[in-house]
Write an enzyme that holds these catalytic residues in place. Sequence first.
Site, PDB file in Angstrom:
ATOM      1  N   SER A  49      95.639 -13.218  22.902  1.00  8.99           N
ATOM      2  CA  SER A  49      95.932 -11.846  22.472  1.00  8.99           C
ATOM      3  C   SER A  49      95.677 -11.691  20.984  1.00  8.99           C
ATOM      4  O   SER A  49      96.160 -12.486  20.182  1.00  8.99           O
ATOM      5  CB  SER A  49      97.396 -11.493  22.743  1.00  8.99           C
ATOM      6  OG  SER A  49      97.772 -11.871  24.028  1.00  8.99           O
ATOM      7  N   HIS A  81      90.165  -7.315  36.957  1.00  4.65           N
ATOM      8  CA  HIS A  81      89.679  -7.822  35.694  1.00  4.65           C
ATOM      9  C   HIS A  81      89.551  -9.345  35.674  1.00  4.65           C
ATOM     10  O   HIS A  81      90.483 -10.045  35.988  1.00  4.65           O
ATOM     11  CB  HIS A  81      90.694  -7.394  34.632  1.00  4.65           C
ATOM     12  CG  HIS A  81      90.150  -7.400  33.255  1.00  4.65           C
ATOM     13  ND1 HIS A  81      89.192  -6.502  32.843  1.00  4.65           N
ATOM     14  CD2 HIS A  81      90.410  -8.184  32.197  1.00  4.65           C
ATOM     15  CE1 HIS A  81      88.899  -6.745  31.584  1.00  4.65           C
ATOM     16  NE2 HIS A  81      89.624  -7.748  31.164  1.00  4.65           N
ATOM     17  N   ARG A 103      92.277 -16.394  29.411  1.00  2.00           N
ATOM     18  CA  ARG A 103      92.860 -17.631  29.928  1.00  2.00           C
ATOM     19  C   ARG A 103      93.713 -17.291  31.147  1.00  2.00           C
ATOM     20  O   ARG A 103      94.057 -16.118  31.375  1.00  2.00           O
ATOM     21  CB  ARG A 103      93.720 -18.316  28.854  1.00  2.00           C
ATOM     22  CG  ARG A 103      94.884 -17.462  28.361  1.00  2.00           C
ATOM     23  CD  ARG A 103      96.046 -18.254  27.748  1.00  2.00           C
ATOM     24  NE  ARG A 103      95.735 -19.305  26.801  1.00  2.00           N
ATOM     25  CZ  ARG A 103      95.666 -19.182  25.480  1.00  2.00           C
ATOM     26  NH1 ARG A 103      95.850 -17.992  24.924  1.00  2.00           N
ATOM     27  NH2 ARG A 103      95.415 -20.222  24.702  1.00  2.00           N
ATOM     28  N   THR A 104      94.045 -18.310  31.928  1.00  2.00           N
ATOM     29  CA  THR A 104      95.003 -18.143  33.012  1.00  2.00           C
ATOM     30  C   THR A 104      96.365 -18.578  32.493  1.00  2.00           C
ATOM     31  O   THR A 104      96.509 -19.673  31.949  1.00  2.00           O
ATOM     32  CB  THR A 104      94.604 -18.992  34.235  1.00  2.00           C
ATOM     33  OG1 THR A 104      93.339 -18.533  34.714  1.00  2.00           O
ATOM     34  CG2 THR A 104      95.636 -18.865  35.345  1.00  2.00           C
ATOM     35  N   HIS A 105      97.352 -17.678  32.623  1.00  2.00           N
ATOM     36  CA  HIS A 105      98.706 -18.002  32.169  1.00  2.00           C
ATOM     37  C   HIS A 105      99.518 -18.631  33.293  1.00  2.00           C
ATOM     38  O   HIS A 105      99.312 -18.329  34.471  1.00  2.00           O
ATOM     39  CB  HIS A 105      99.428 -16.738  31.680  1.00  2.00           C
ATOM     40  CG  HIS A 105      98.849 -16.158  30.431  1.00  2.00           C
ATOM     41  ND1 HIS A 105      97.812 -15.239  30.453  1.00  2.00           N
ATOM     42  CD2 HIS A 105      99.154 -16.366  29.124  1.00  2.00           C
ATOM     43  CE1 HIS A 105      97.504 -14.917  29.204  1.00  2.00           C
ATOM     44  NE2 HIS A 105      98.291 -15.572  28.383  1.00  2.00           N
ATOM     45  N   GLU A 204     111.602 -12.996  25.440  1.00  2.00           N
ATOM     46  CA  GLU A 204     112.886 -13.672  25.337  1.00  2.00           C
ATOM     47  C   GLU A 204     114.015 -12.683  25.045  1.00  2.00           C
ATOM     48  O   GLU A 204     113.797 -11.618  24.460  1.00  2.00           O
ATOM     49  CB  GLU A 204     112.863 -14.706  24.195  1.00  2.00           C
ATOM     50  CG  GLU A 204     111.857 -15.806  24.372  1.00  2.00           C
ATOM     51  CD  GLU A 204     110.424 -15.338  24.218  1.00  2.00           C
ATOM     52  OE1 GLU A 204     110.163 -14.445  23.379  1.00  2.00           O
ATOM     53  OE2 GLU A 204     109.565 -15.857  24.951  1.00  2.00           O
ATOM     54  N   SER A 223     101.846 -19.350  26.440  1.00  2.00           N
ATOM     55  CA  SER A 223     100.604 -20.077  26.759  1.00  2.00           C
ATOM     56  C   SER A 223     100.522 -21.363  25.944  1.00  2.00           C
ATOM     57  O   SER A 223     101.524 -21.840  25.401  1.00  2.00           O
ATOM     58  CB  SER A 223      99.387 -19.193  26.449  1.00  2.00           C
ATOM     59  OG  SER A 223      99.268 -18.981  25.058  1.00  2.00           O
ATOM     60  N   ASN A 246     104.292  -9.954  16.500  1.00  2.00           N
ATOM     61  CA  ASN A 246     105.601  -9.276  16.423  1.00  2.00           C
ATOM     62  C   ASN A 246     106.656 -10.298  16.023  1.00  2.00           C
ATOM     63  O   ASN A 246     106.474 -11.493  16.237  1.00  2.00           O
ATOM     64  CB  ASN A 246     105.979  -8.664  17.779  1.00  2.00           C
ATOM     65  CG  ASN A 246     106.033  -9.703  18.896  1.00  2.00           C
ATOM     66  OD1 ASN A 246     104.997 -10.108  19.426  1.00  2.00           O
ATOM     67  ND2 ASN A 246     107.226 -10.139  19.238  1.00  2.00           N
TER      68      ASN A 246
HETATM   69  I1  8IG Z   1     101.860 -10.909  21.590  1.00  2.00           I
HETATM   70  O1  8IG Z   1     107.644 -12.295  21.282  1.00  2.00           O
HETATM   71  C1  8IG Z   1     103.534 -11.897  22.135  1.00  2.00           C
HETATM   72  N1  8IG Z   1     103.556 -12.794  23.118  1.00  2.00           N
HETATM   73  N2  8IG Z   1     107.190 -15.254  24.747  1.00  2.00           N
HETATM   74  N3  8IG Z   1     107.431 -13.755  22.986  1.00  2.00           N
HETATM   75  C2  8IG Z   1     106.647 -14.362  23.926  1.00  2.00           C
HETATM   76  N4  8IG Z   1     105.358 -14.107  24.057  1.00  2.00           N
HETATM   77  C3  8IG Z   1     104.809 -13.222  23.207  1.00  2.00           C
HETATM   78  C4  8IG Z   1     105.552 -12.557  22.233  1.00  2.00           C
HETATM   79  C5  8IG Z   1     106.941 -12.841  22.118  1.00  2.00           C
HETATM   80  N5  8IG Z   1     104.713 -11.737  21.569  1.00  2.00           N
END
Ligand code: 8IG
Length: 285
Positions: A49, A81, A103-105, A204, A223, A246
């Site tokens: 991302s 997709h 990717r595959t999560h 979380e 990931s 973030n």
């Molecule tokens: I973009 O705050 C992204 N991916 N676990 N926590 C988790 N995955 C994320 C976050 C986050 N922000």
Amino acid sequence: MRCVTDPTEDTPELDRPDIDPFEVARAAAAVIAERSGTDHHDIALVLGSGWGQTGDLVGETVATIDNADVPGFAAAAVAGHCGVMRSVTVGDTGRRALVFGTRTHFYEGRGVRAVAHGVRTAAAAGCSTIVLTNGCGGLNPAWGPGTPVLIRDHLNLTAASPIEGAHFVDLTDLYTPRLRELAREVDPDLDEGVYVQFRGPHYETPAEVAMAKVLGGDLVGMSTTLEAIAARESGLEVLGISLVTNLAAGISEQALSHDEVIEAGAAAADRCGRLLAQIVRRAVA
Ligand code: 8IG
């Protein structure tokens, strides 16, 4: 594009016990070799991302391959997709990079083999280095949205491993110190941190973020750690870079505005793109 796979197929191919995931990775590498005109790639990149555009600065795209055309990459569980991978020249070094656009999560539920498949395919394609990128939440308030952070080590909280059988892989220097040094030569302001992989797909709770902090974590995401373990099992050197998009839940007093995140992301694209391109160039030199 043959991106829509059959969602009625109940067992994803890679997960079947009679399948050898390394054999599927070799089959995938054979398709990549045919489509890209070379049976040897030197370095692989997984774009997470926020990293989508950054691969463009690495070099010229020689081939773009639909994931659906490559064994093991077509997801039975997820229709629609599917993404692409690209074979890219690395500047004028004569080296070639294999760039995975998706990717595959683990949270997709296709099993750990599907999560590790890109990494194993990269190894089968000849890569000796892999750069794993992701977008994540940050625990350090000094890391504003759009800050890239090197992964120094990780906490794998998925309760899973990509390794099957009694294969005791040493993870002491999983995130290769030499590659981290090289990254800091390119950008001396880069901080390092411990990446914590939660299973997701939910973010979380603030209590879980507080737990991650107590445990020594600096970054939270969904990931990378399982891929890094698989990479080491396959003998690849690993560089991990997170883009803090973030602040993790409970770290900031107020929810970040979406505009702020978009703005920071756009500003970071340039820095991250140049960072990645220079790192890749040096890594293959
Ligand atoms: I973009 O705050 C992204 N991916 N676990 N926590 C988790 N995955 C994320 C976050 C986050 N922000």
